[in-house]
Design a protein around this motif. Structure first.
Motif, PDB file in Angstrom:
ATOM      1  N   LEU A   1      27.121  -7.902   1.841  1.00 43.79           N
ATOM      2  CA  LEU A   1      26.875  -6.492   2.303  1.00 43.79           C
ATOM      3  C   LEU A   1      28.048  -5.681   1.236  1.00 43.79           C
ATOM      4  CD1 LEU A   1      26.443  -6.498   6.046  1.00 43.79           C
ATOM      5  CD2 LEU A   1      24.595  -6.022   4.381  1.00 43.79           C
ATOM      6  N   GLN A   2      27.949  -4.528   0.785  1.00 45.08           N
ATOM      7  CA  GLN A   2      28.877  -3.967   0.009  1.00 45.08           C
ATOM      8  C   GLN A   2      28.599  -2.295   0.246  1.00 45.08           C
ATOM      9  OE1 GLN A   2      29.236  -5.509  -3.979  1.00 45.08           O
ATOM     10  NE2 GLN A   2      28.796  -3.369  -4.888  1.00 45.08           N
ATOM     11  N   ARG A   3      29.707  -1.340   0.530  1.00 54.30           N
ATOM     12  CA  ARG A   3      29.638  -0.223   0.618  1.00 54.30           C
ATOM     13  C   ARG A   3      28.734   0.421  -0.876  1.00 54.30           C
ATOM     14  NH1 ARG A   3      32.739   3.537  -1.674  1.00 54.30           N
ATOM     15  NH2 ARG A   3      34.871   1.922  -1.367  1.00 54.30           N
ATOM     16  N   GLY A   4      27.764   1.143  -0.860  1.00 56.36           N
ATOM     17  CA  GLY A   4      27.093   1.842  -2.031  1.00 56.36           C
ATOM     18  C   GLY A   4      26.990   3.286  -1.882  1.00 56.36           C
TER      19      GLY A   4
ATOM     20  N   ASP B   1      31.338  -9.325  -9.994  1.00 60.05           N
ATOM     21  CA  ASP B   1      30.462  -9.056  -9.093  1.00 60.05           C
ATOM     22  C   ASP B   1      31.215  -8.152  -8.305  1.00 60.05           C
ATOM     23  OD1 ASP B   1      28.442 -11.071  -9.160  1.00 60.05           O
ATOM     24  OD2 ASP B   1      29.936 -12.676  -8.739  1.00 60.05           O
ATOM     25  N   GLY B   2      30.459  -6.868  -7.707  1.00 61.14           N
ATOM     26  CA  GLY B   2      30.821  -6.020  -7.019  1.00 61.14           C
ATOM     27  C   GLY B   2      32.190  -5.334  -7.849  1.00 61.14           C
TER      28      GLY B   2
ATOM     29  N   THR C   1      27.331  12.442   4.875  1.00 58.24           N
ATOM     30  CA  THR C   1      26.956  12.149   6.123  1.00 58.24           C
ATOM     31  C   THR C   1      27.039  10.679   6.369  1.00 58.24           C
ATOM     32  OG1 THR C   1      24.733  12.393   5.571  1.00 58.24           O
ATOM     33  CG2 THR C   1      25.711  14.246   6.419  1.00 58.24           C
ATOM     34  N   LEU C   2      27.105  10.370   7.582  1.00 55.76           N
ATOM     35  CA  LEU C   2      27.361   8.600   7.846  1.00 55.76           C
ATOM     36  C   LEU C   2      26.913   8.431   9.333  1.00 55.76           C
ATOM     37  CD1 LEU C   2      31.186   8.200   6.840  1.00 55.76           C
ATOM     38  CD2 LEU C   2      29.237   7.513   5.641  1.00 55.76           C
ATOM     39  N   SER C   3      26.172   7.671   9.247  1.00 54.93           N
ATOM     40  CA  SER C   3      25.655   7.102  10.764  1.00 54.93           C
ATOM     41  C   SER C   3      26.795   6.373  11.444  1.00 54.93           C
ATOM     42  CB  SER C   3      24.417   6.113  10.375  1.00 54.93           C
ATOM     43  OG  SER C   3      24.094   5.405  11.518  1.00 54.93           O
ATOM     44  N   LYS C   4      26.678   6.820  12.944  1.00 57.21           N
ATOM     45  CA  LYS C   4      27.574   6.111  13.943  1.00 57.21           C
ATOM     46  C   LYS C   4      26.709   4.910  14.318  1.00 57.21           C
ATOM     47  CE  LYS C   4      31.201   9.080  15.608  1.00 57.21           C
ATOM     48  NZ  LYS C   4      31.737   9.853  16.560  1.00 57.21           N
ATOM     49  N   LYS C   5      25.546   4.962  14.205  1.00 54.74           N
ATOM     50  CA  LYS C   5      24.501   3.829  14.908  1.00 54.74           C
ATOM     51  C   LYS C   5      24.571   2.650  14.334  1.00 54.74           C
ATOM     52  CE  LYS C   5      19.738   3.506  15.922  1.00 54.74           C
ATOM     53  NZ  LYS C   5      18.416   4.006  15.453  1.00 54.74           N
ATOM     54  N   GLN C   6      24.926   2.538  13.014  1.00 55.26           N
ATOM     55  CA  GLN C   6      24.773   1.248  12.316  1.00 55.26           C
ATOM     56  C   GLN C   6      25.741   1.077  11.332  1.00 55.26           C
ATOM     57  OE1 GLN C   6      20.429   1.985  10.911  1.00 55.26           O
ATOM     58  NE2 GLN C   6      19.753   0.325  12.017  1.00 55.26           N
ATOM     59  N   TYR C   7      26.439  -0.271  11.147  1.00 59.16           N
ATOM     60  CA  TYR C   7      27.010  -0.425  10.062  1.00 59.16           C
ATOM     61  C   TYR C   7      28.422   0.526   9.534  1.00 59.16           C
ATOM     62  CZ  TYR C   7      22.834  -2.977   9.072  1.00 59.16           C
ATOM     63  OH  TYR C   7      21.661  -3.795   9.253  1.00 59.16           O
ATOM     64  N   LEU C   8      28.754   1.330  10.777  1.00 58.28           N
ATOM     65  CA  LEU C   8      29.821   2.392  10.272  1.00 58.28           C
ATOM     66  C   LEU C   8      31.082   1.651  10.047  1.00 58.28           C
ATOM     67  CD1 LEU C   8      30.646   5.309   9.983  1.00 58.28           C
ATOM     68  CD2 LEU C   8      31.358   5.288  12.451  1.00 58.28           C
ATOM     69  N   SER C   9      31.548   0.796  10.757  1.00 60.07           N
ATOM     70  CA  SER C   9      32.750   0.005  10.582  1.00 60.07           C
ATOM     71  C   SER C   9      32.739  -0.587   9.160  1.00 60.07           C
ATOM     72  CB  SER C   9      33.224  -0.903  11.570  1.00 60.07           C
ATOM     73  OG  SER C   9      32.375  -1.992  11.605  1.00 60.07           O
ATOM     74  N   VAL C  10      31.813  -1.109   8.669  1.00 59.04           N
ATOM     75  CA  VAL C  10      31.730  -1.735   7.297  1.00 59.04           C
ATOM     76  C   VAL C  10      32.035  -0.889   6.355  1.00 59.04           C
ATOM     77  CG1 VAL C  10      30.132  -3.110   5.863  1.00 59.04           C
ATOM     78  CG2 VAL C  10      29.864  -3.419   8.168  1.00 59.04           C
ATOM     79  N   VAL C  11      31.233   0.299   6.431  1.00 57.21           N
ATOM     80  CA  VAL C  11      31.343   1.541   5.350  1.00 57.21           C
ATOM     81  C   VAL C  11      32.830   2.000   5.420  1.00 57.21           C
ATOM     82  CG1 VAL C  11      30.456   3.717   4.755  1.00 57.21           C
ATOM     83  CG2 VAL C  11      28.857   1.958   5.332  1.00 57.21           C
TER      84      VAL C  11
END
Lengths: 344, 344
Positions: A61-64, A325-326, A86-96
């Motif tokens: 998984l990578q921030r994109g 990579d990345g 804008t960012l979603s609090k519902k999914q993957y927020l901490s990853v991003v």
């Protein structure tokens, strides 16, 4: 093998508002406005044939997202920068969010939505070609609004970059920046040496969609991607520069990057400069190569480098990125370009 | 349009241990041993060209994995069934477990791992062709072991189906079932009408890998997928049946299914039967079509239907499945086949 930049020459972009060879080392932040999403990256030996069943070599998984990637590059090159979106609090927020923090990218003004799905891209990277095939989904996360943008303190920034999306709102945001420039432009920029510099506006237009054309007249610096250029009927970079110039601001700088063909740019006076691509020994991962070019070219321009130096820097840093990579470690991998010659 | 099955005739598979036309309505569970994974399904207009950037029409998460899908079909056809496999507690557990429960599939004997990643498949479904392209990743979730399998109470089951994977351990598990059959086989099966029936063993061999050949001698019923058949050098179903029969048990039933070419099967006495494919008006989603065929054919065979009736049922139910998205509502969509003629 990397080419050398010893033969580079170019002229200072004093026509871009706020930019010149006299740029101070205390730079304001570069603000990148656009999308942050989660990239689910699946590395395969070769790109799959339709209707087959293959196994991944690896997954990560990578921030994109384009503006998000621009920031990753700017930050590693040493530019203070901020992502706005804008960012979603519902999914993957901490990853991003954790990854933005790890790269020292400011996200203080981002807008959070509780109940919306996070935009996500499945990315298939072929080990054989380094190609990245993107399947993007964005179900219901709202775009940034003019009201969100109004809350910014413009005096913090030295450059504002927009990813080409959300066209109508982005045009309104740019009008706001132009209004700010009109009211806060310094006497210095008018020749008296006091107050703020005007904020330059860059826009990256990549997606092959008709509404993107409405963004062309609004930028001081335009980054035109190959997909959009081809959508406009252009078959090469030179044609692209001519075609886009017809609708751009009279003094706009237009930059066209075409992957392994390198980049070409047209300055405010119509002078055209060019850079080859700098291909690494082995192309590993081209995801975000265009965003890297764009981020590095903005870095160059915002530090007062010439248009030619800036697109060469973009191509060099993009060449280094596609060989790894990345994005992790791009800063160290770029050290010899950034500081080796003492040029930047 | 669906074809009719009015012209179907076939013989009762009394040679398969435990199966016959006299099968009781109080059936033991069908046990399916193999993988459950999370399918991240991305529906696109057309399958993407390498190195492009496309947008999904829709995205959904779905419980997948061959044995897991077999259970979904068996359960909707009305067979009590159980999935046995390993599951990750670290990721997506509730998505997978809740869906097993929603389909009334027993998972009481599954083995849970705390710190391992969940196996996952990215699936690209083309709206144009209905094709499903699978990119699977399984980082570190351990396979089921013989010790896990030993804990089962064999008397609960009427049929045991193995997905072709984890070959060495699966062979040991089958040896255990054979040992159980030897020791618990009823006097009824020996002609005296008391005690248990022997448990039939089926294996699906799909993946084109050499080690899969080691599974061939172990099944009462073999499902041979097209990919494995082609890997063995076969160019059609008829060749597949002959080739596989060379290494199978002397009395084995061998079933070969080739998508839109339908299915062909060879009974214990060498008799060959065939079914056409039953294509829906519009193919929407072929993900799990093979698993559907397999589940429905096992349903037929385990209820004492003839080999021909069973592969026709498999093709019919698979035909219905590919005309719908996912598996939800397959039970209702199959009602006219299952109960319309009163045959099953």
């Amino acid at each position: 093998m990397m080419s050398s930049i010893h033969d580079v020459c170019g002229s200072v972009l004093s026509h871009i508002p706020g930019v010149g060879s006299s740029a101070s080392p205390e730079h304001g932040k570069v603000l990148c406005v656009g999308l942050a999403c989660l990239d689910s990256i699946h590395v395969v030996k070769t790109f799959p044939v339709e209707d087959t069943d293959v196994r991944c070599v690896s997954v990560r998984l990578q921030r994109g997202g384009n503006a998000s990637n621009n920031c990753t590059v700017l930050s590693q090159l040493g530019a203070p920068c901020e992502f706005l979106g804008t960012l979603s609090k519902k999914q993957y927020l901490s990853v991003v969010v954790d990854d933005f923090k790890a790269y020292n990218i400011c996200i203080n003004n981002c807008i959070y939505y509780e109940a919306c799905d996070a935009p996500m891209s499945v990315v298939i990277i072929s080990q054989t070609t380094g190609s990245r095939t993107i399947i993007h989904s964005n179900k219901n996360l709202p775009e940034l609004t003019l009201d969100d943008f109004k809350k910014l303190d413009m005096s913090q920034y030295s450059w504002i970059h927009f990813e080409g999306r959300n066209v109508e709102e982005v045009v309104s945001m740019i009008e706001l920046v132009e209004f700010w420039n009109e009211n806060h432009i310094s006497e210095h920029d008018r020749g008296h040496g006091l107050g703020h510099k005007a904020l330059p506006i860059s826009i990256e237009i990549e997606k092959p969609r008709a509404e993107m054309q409405d963004l062309i007249p609004w930028a001081d610096v335009l980054f035109i991607g190959k997909d959009f250029a081809e959508f406009c009927g252009c078959t090469n970079m030179s044609e692209t520069l001519k075609k886009i110039a017809q609708d751009a601001k009279p003094n706009a700088t237009i930059i066209s990057a075409w992957g392994e063909q390198g980049a070409m740019a047209r300055g405010h006076d119509g002078t055209v400069v060019q850079s080859p691509a700098f291909c690494p020994h082995k192309v590993l991962d081209t995801l975000g190569a265009g965003d890297t070019f764009c981020g590095a070219a903005i870095f160059g321009l915002s530090r007062g480098k010439s248009l030619q130096d800036s697109i060469i820097l973009g191509c060099q840093i993009a060449g280094i990125k596609v060989g790894m990579d990345g994005f992790a470690g791009l800063d160290k991998a770029c050290n010899h370009i950034m500081y080796g010659s003492g040029e930047l």
